[in-house]
Design a protein around this motif. Sequence first.
Motif, PDB file in Angstrom:
ATOM      1  N   GLY A 157       0.649  -1.157  -0.092  1.00 53.53           N
ATOM      2  CA  GLY A 157       0.011  -0.196  -0.036  1.00 53.53           C
ATOM      3  C   GLY A 157       0.886   1.357  -0.090  1.00 53.53           C
ATOM      4  O   GLY A 157      -0.014   2.281   0.023  1.00 53.53           O
ATOM      5  N   LYS A 158       2.349   1.300   0.112  1.00 54.81           N
ATOM      6  CA  LYS A 158       2.938   2.366  -0.089  1.00 54.81           C
ATOM      7  C   LYS A 158       4.014   2.532  -1.160  1.00 54.81           C
ATOM      8  O   LYS A 158       4.633   1.584  -1.769  1.00 54.81           O
ATOM      9  N   ASN A 159       4.133   3.869  -1.750  1.00 57.96           N
ATOM     10  CA  ASN A 159       5.177   4.169  -2.820  1.00 57.96           C
ATOM     11  C   ASN A 159       6.389   4.481  -2.174  1.00 57.96           C
ATOM     12  O   ASN A 159       6.224   5.331  -1.196  1.00 57.96           O
ATOM     13  N   VAL A 160       7.348   3.917  -2.455  1.00 59.44           N
ATOM     14  CA  VAL A 160       8.750   4.107  -2.075  1.00 59.44           C
ATOM     15  C   VAL A 160       9.799   4.470  -3.073  1.00 59.44           C
ATOM     16  O   VAL A 160       9.922   3.807  -4.098  1.00 59.44           O
ATOM     17  N   MET A 161      10.476   5.473  -2.957  1.00 59.38           N
ATOM     18  CA  MET A 161      11.335   5.881  -3.858  1.00 59.38           C
ATOM     19  C   MET A 161      12.847   5.616  -3.425  1.00 59.38           C
ATOM     20  O   MET A 161      13.065   5.516  -2.182  1.00 59.38           O
ATOM     21  N   GLY A 162      13.832   5.171  -4.248  1.00 61.47           N
ATOM     22  CA  GLY A 162      15.192   4.965  -4.190  1.00 61.47           C
ATOM     23  C   GLY A 162      15.898   5.438  -5.286  1.00 61.47           C
ATOM     24  O   GLY A 162      15.571   5.642  -6.512  1.00 61.47           O
ATOM     25  N   SER A 163      17.247   5.769  -5.105  1.00 67.10           N
ATOM     26  CA  SER A 163      18.008   6.312  -5.915  1.00 67.10           C
ATOM     27  C   SER A 163      19.461   5.956  -5.738  1.00 67.10           C
ATOM     28  O   SER A 163      20.011   5.808  -4.457  1.00 67.10           O
ATOM     29  N   ALA A 164      20.417   5.991  -6.816  1.00 66.20           N
ATOM     30  CA  ALA A 164      21.610   5.787  -6.691  1.00 66.20           C
ATOM     31  C   ALA A 164      22.642   6.343  -7.853  1.00 66.20           C
ATOM     32  O   ALA A 164      22.044   6.315  -8.934  1.00 66.20           O
ATOM     33  N   LEU A 165      23.766   6.366  -7.606  1.00 64.29           N
ATOM     34  CA  LEU A 165      24.776   7.073  -8.633  1.00 64.29           C
ATOM     35  C   LEU A 165      25.689   5.992  -8.904  1.00 64.29           C
ATOM     36  O   LEU A 165      26.456   5.578  -8.116  1.00 64.29           O
ATOM     37  N   SER A 166      26.112   5.937 -10.258  1.00 64.72           N
ATOM     38  CA  SER A 166      27.233   5.250 -10.636  1.00 64.72           C
ATOM     39  C   SER A 166      27.651   5.393 -11.790  1.00 64.72           C
ATOM     40  O   SER A 166      26.947   5.756 -12.689  1.00 64.72           O
ATOM     41  N   THR A 167      28.978   5.215 -12.383  1.00 65.68           N
ATOM     42  CA  THR A 167      29.091   5.314 -13.788  1.00 65.68           C
ATOM     43  C   THR A 167      28.564   4.170 -14.527  1.00 65.68           C
ATOM     44  O   THR A 167      28.616   4.189 -15.813  1.00 65.68           O
ATOM     45  N   ASP A 168      28.557   2.789 -13.728  1.00 61.15           N
ATOM     46  CA  ASP A 168      27.878   1.958 -14.510  1.00 61.15           C
ATOM     47  C   ASP A 168      26.262   1.842 -14.106  1.00 61.15           C
ATOM     48  O   ASP A 168      25.873   1.831 -12.997  1.00 61.15           O
ATOM     49  N   ILE A 169      25.544   1.957 -15.297  1.00 62.20           N
ATOM     50  CA  ILE A 169      23.823   2.207 -14.846  1.00 62.20           C
ATOM     51  C   ILE A 169      23.563   0.732 -14.355  1.00 62.20           C
ATOM     52  O   ILE A 169      22.536   0.774 -13.792  1.00 62.20           O
TER      53      ILE A 169
ATOM     54  N   PRO B 123      33.689  -3.136 -17.823  1.00 63.17           N
ATOM     55  CA  PRO B 123      32.548  -3.565 -18.777  1.00 63.17           C
ATOM     56  C   PRO B 123      33.056  -3.485 -20.134  1.00 63.17           C
ATOM     57  O   PRO B 123      34.019  -3.120 -20.499  1.00 63.17           O
ATOM     58  N   GLN B 124      32.356  -4.467 -20.886  1.00 64.01           N
ATOM     59  CA  GLN B 124      32.995  -4.883 -22.208  1.00 64.01           C
ATOM     60  C   GLN B 124      31.692  -5.324 -23.142  1.00 64.01           C
ATOM     61  O   GLN B 124      30.778  -5.711 -22.595  1.00 64.01           O
ATOM     62  N   ALA B 125      31.796  -4.638 -24.259  1.00 67.95           N
ATOM     63  CA  ALA B 125      30.635  -4.809 -25.197  1.00 67.95           C
ATOM     64  C   ALA B 125      31.082  -5.107 -26.608  1.00 67.95           C
ATOM     65  O   ALA B 125      32.387  -4.731 -26.969  1.00 67.95           O
TER      66      ALA B 125
ATOM     67  N   ASP C 271      33.992   2.758 -19.262  1.00 70.60           N
ATOM     68  CA  ASP C 271      33.660   2.915 -17.843  1.00 70.60           C
ATOM     69  C   ASP C 271      32.467   2.404 -17.162  1.00 70.60           C
ATOM     70  O   ASP C 271      32.307   1.923 -16.080  1.00 70.60           O
ATOM     71  N   GLY C 272      31.531   2.087 -18.281  1.00 73.09           N
ATOM     72  CA  GLY C 272      30.141   1.526 -17.837  1.00 73.09           C
ATOM     73  C   GLY C 272      29.710   0.709 -19.017  1.00 73.09           C
ATOM     74  O   GLY C 272      30.173   0.943 -19.929  1.00 73.09           O
ATOM     75  N   PRO C 273      28.680  -0.202 -19.145  1.00 77.10           N
ATOM     76  CA  PRO C 273      28.188  -0.898 -20.287  1.00 77.10           C
ATOM     77  C   PRO C 273      27.898   0.000 -21.401  1.00 77.10           C
ATOM     78  O   PRO C 273      28.309  -0.333 -22.327  1.00 77.10           O
ATOM     79  N   VAL C 274      27.371   0.911 -21.022  1.00 76.51           N
ATOM     80  CA  VAL C 274      26.708   2.172 -22.210  1.00 76.51           C
ATOM     81  C   VAL C 274      27.914   2.568 -22.916  1.00 76.51           C
ATOM     82  O   VAL C 274      28.095   2.609 -24.122  1.00 76.51           O
ATOM     83  N   ASP C 275      28.962   3.151 -22.116  1.00 79.73           N
ATOM     84  CA  ASP C 275      30.241   3.738 -22.528  1.00 79.73           C
ATOM     85  C   ASP C 275      30.911   2.704 -23.358  1.00 79.73           C
ATOM     86  O   ASP C 275      31.321   2.888 -24.551  1.00 79.73           O
ATOM     87  N   ALA C 276      30.960   1.245 -23.044  1.00 76.66           N
ATOM     88  CA  ALA C 276      31.706   0.316 -23.843  1.00 76.66           C
ATOM     89  C   ALA C 276      30.933   0.252 -25.119  1.00 76.66           C
ATOM     90  O   ALA C 276      31.603  -0.061 -26.238  1.00 76.66           O
ATOM     91  N   CYS C 277      29.614   0.024 -25.415  1.00 76.19           N
ATOM     92  CA  CYS C 277      28.752   0.085 -26.517  1.00 76.19           C
ATOM     93  C   CYS C 277      29.168   1.178 -27.324  1.00 76.19           C
ATOM     94  O   CYS C 277      29.477   0.961 -28.407  1.00 76.19           O
ATOM     95  N   TYR C 278      28.995   2.453 -26.746  1.00 77.94           N
ATOM     96  CA  TYR C 278      29.074   3.593 -27.671  1.00 77.94           C
ATOM     97  C   TYR C 278      30.834   3.615 -28.229  1.00 77.94           C
ATOM     98  O   TYR C 278      30.749   3.962 -29.169  1.00 77.94           O
TER      99      TYR C 278
END
Lengths: 416, 416
Positions: free
Chosen positions: A388-400, B322-324, B342-349
């Motif tokens: 019954g609840k919406n919860v948000m999460g977020s994070a940062l990285s160079t790898d998606i 990461p490798q593409a 650096d990341g999977p998208v970067d590897a693809c590009y």
Amino acid sequence: VSALKKAKRFRVHIFLATSKIHLKYKFKKKEEEILELAKKATRLTRNLCEDIEFSPEDATRTERDFLFKIIETAIKEGAKTINIPDTVGYSYPQEIYSLISDILNNVVNINKAIISIHCHDDLGMAVANSLSAVLAGAKQIHCTINGIGERAGNASLEEVVMAIKTRRDVFVDSYTQVNTKEIYRTSRLVSTLTGFIVPPNKAIVGRNAFRHESGIHQDAILKRRITYEIINPKEIGIEKSELVLGKHSGRHALAKRLKDLGFKLGERKIDLIFKKFKELADKKKEVFDDDLIALVEEEIRERKKLYELVSVRVTTGTDMIPQATVRIRYKRKNYQATSFGDGPVDACYKAIDKITKIKPKLISYKLEAITKGKDAQGLVRVEIFYKGKNVMGSALSTDILEASVKAYLDALNKII
Amino acid sequence: VSALKKAKRFRVHIFLATSKIHLKYKFKKKEEEILELAKKATRLTRNLCEDIEFSPEDATRTERDFLFKIIETAIKEGAKTINIPDTVGYSYPQEIYSLISDILNNVVNINKAIISIHCHDDLGMAVANSLSAVLAGAKQIHCTINGIGERAGNASLEEVVMAIKTRRDVFVDSYTQVNTKEIYRTSRLVSTLTGFIVPPNKAIVGRNAFRHESGIHQDAILKRRITYEIINPKEIGIEKSELVLGKHSGRHALAKRLKDLGFKLGERKIDLIFKKFKELADKKKEVFDDDLIALVEEEIRERKKLYELVSVRVTTGTDMIPQATVRIRYKRKNYQATSFGDGPVDACYKAIDKITKIKPKLISYKLEAITKGKDAQGLVRVEIFYKGKNVMGSALSTDILEASVKAYLDALNKII
């Protein structure tokens, strides 16, 4: 009210709908009953708290005579601020102006209270309506950063503040104590925490707000900024610094840059950010101001991390079924699972679900490269629905994919 | 002008800045010279085209007397529409109202032209300003879908149109011929094509515009919609259909659904979409209306596809680089390259750059799960910079890496 006792200045805000539509369909009550309710509620609160704000909800759709009567009653019972809500975002500036003027001219004891305005943006006029109320004599504006709020949201703080500041010639008697240099950074922080993306064409804080694309505009801007720019980006904290930090930059340069960006951080925090900065600089050639702001934001959000990512490995492609192996740390023990999925993120999330056994519903998923270049940091925001609840999460990285997994765990950590 | 000859109705829009700031810093010209220029330009155009619109640029910062003079001149020389631009988004509704009123009262030949309004949103008041001009007597509004435009953009069409429609009581003499049922779909299409995300709290077309979160609001909405909703979502083309299509649905059900959603598609197009629908339904359990809209959008955007994705395979993880491997078809031949990143998208590009040897700069990258659930379709939008030009690309897939690669190729196809 007892919970408020610790606050330096505390105020209780009472609201009660007064429009015919709300009376009829929401309350199924008559005007006299509502009036009696307003009286009782304000009187009751008055015994507990000195500072009362009273809102006749849906005021802009309320019959004037009844509105005057209920405001008079609330003030008589001790309300010091009368807030006028345009609850459904239905009004337009001239109407708001005449409404506020009418209240000032027709409520006999209005001099004992100040008038406030609360506008919704359903027709895109919340900011103009709020400012129009100020021109008519309102002294307080309800507004929110990035204009977030119910439905289409409320009047946006950054637009309201910068309009008052930019049009000093018009708002001669009005002021705000907002430190405008914090606006840009605050907008970014709120966007990160709430998952509400700021579109590029948002006034004041959008990516394009100070970008000039057409040749005519660019040429004129180069000749003189005020030809096409009424606000100096520096006023809202956008530094056009050319100073670039890289992997050879030291702790001192970083600390100075963070200070220049307006962050007041202790030694320990700077050490932590320096460590992360070095990791990032190893991956990226240039670390921009936006990168640093993002790093600080990550650091500021200190949360209990029950589920922590140990490692993730993904194999995916057009001619195969995406496959992920995720290892998670939970209460000092490592757990590992492998799963297939429709896509690589789906495979990761299914593997996590196998470990946690929580299986929430994924409501939304968004990824933005928030810094420049191919080696940009990706910010992932997820919204999950669980019990019954919406919860948000977020994070940062160079790898998606790493960011995707961390964002999901961030949200899970909030529900367990 | 000769290029316009094929148009059914054609109009030439002349604009010339008239404010002191623009005269001094942009043109370095005197008022008399500008007046002479306006006269000449209008006269010249008048010999080529009957329908002329004239804009005194930066009108809201122009001295009134000079503004009246230049408008009078333009009308004398044949301008049929006088457009008043708030070029820097500096004005507010009451000011716009008095400006339009002043023009109507002081320009002697104003009855020979209609007044138009063109507002920018730098202080968040473009919509209110445009509507205020209409209340003062303007008959034409310049607006754009999703409010896109220079800097913070222009007045947003959907807000302007729905305000005029919702407040029929106020805008008694005004109307638009916009088919409002196309608004939501058009907003989505423009967002996809331009890469400008519509934030959830955008009026009318935002995801939350008709979402009620607070318990009080939900309760009242259930009792009677108009308590907290002034626009019926159906009016702008948001169907709250519960009919879900899945992999067992046939071509007929799909065709009917597409028709219900307002798409007029030929048999061939429906066949193509049905094929894609089946592929999607195999991956996803439920195909929602949003999925279908996305599929149709993909199909509508028929572009020359010089570079076409054959296959992609990616391996990535927290404990590895990461490798593409990407394979691309170009002029009937397949090319293949492998790269780290650096990341999977970067590897693809980087792998793609090795093949194409173009190496543009990546300006922005965004990914949104535009449909519901973990097996949602991801929409990737990229913006690249190459030889002085910004180009957008976008693509859709349940695999975010596939979508990322396709979006990049989409952008590359536009620059080669």
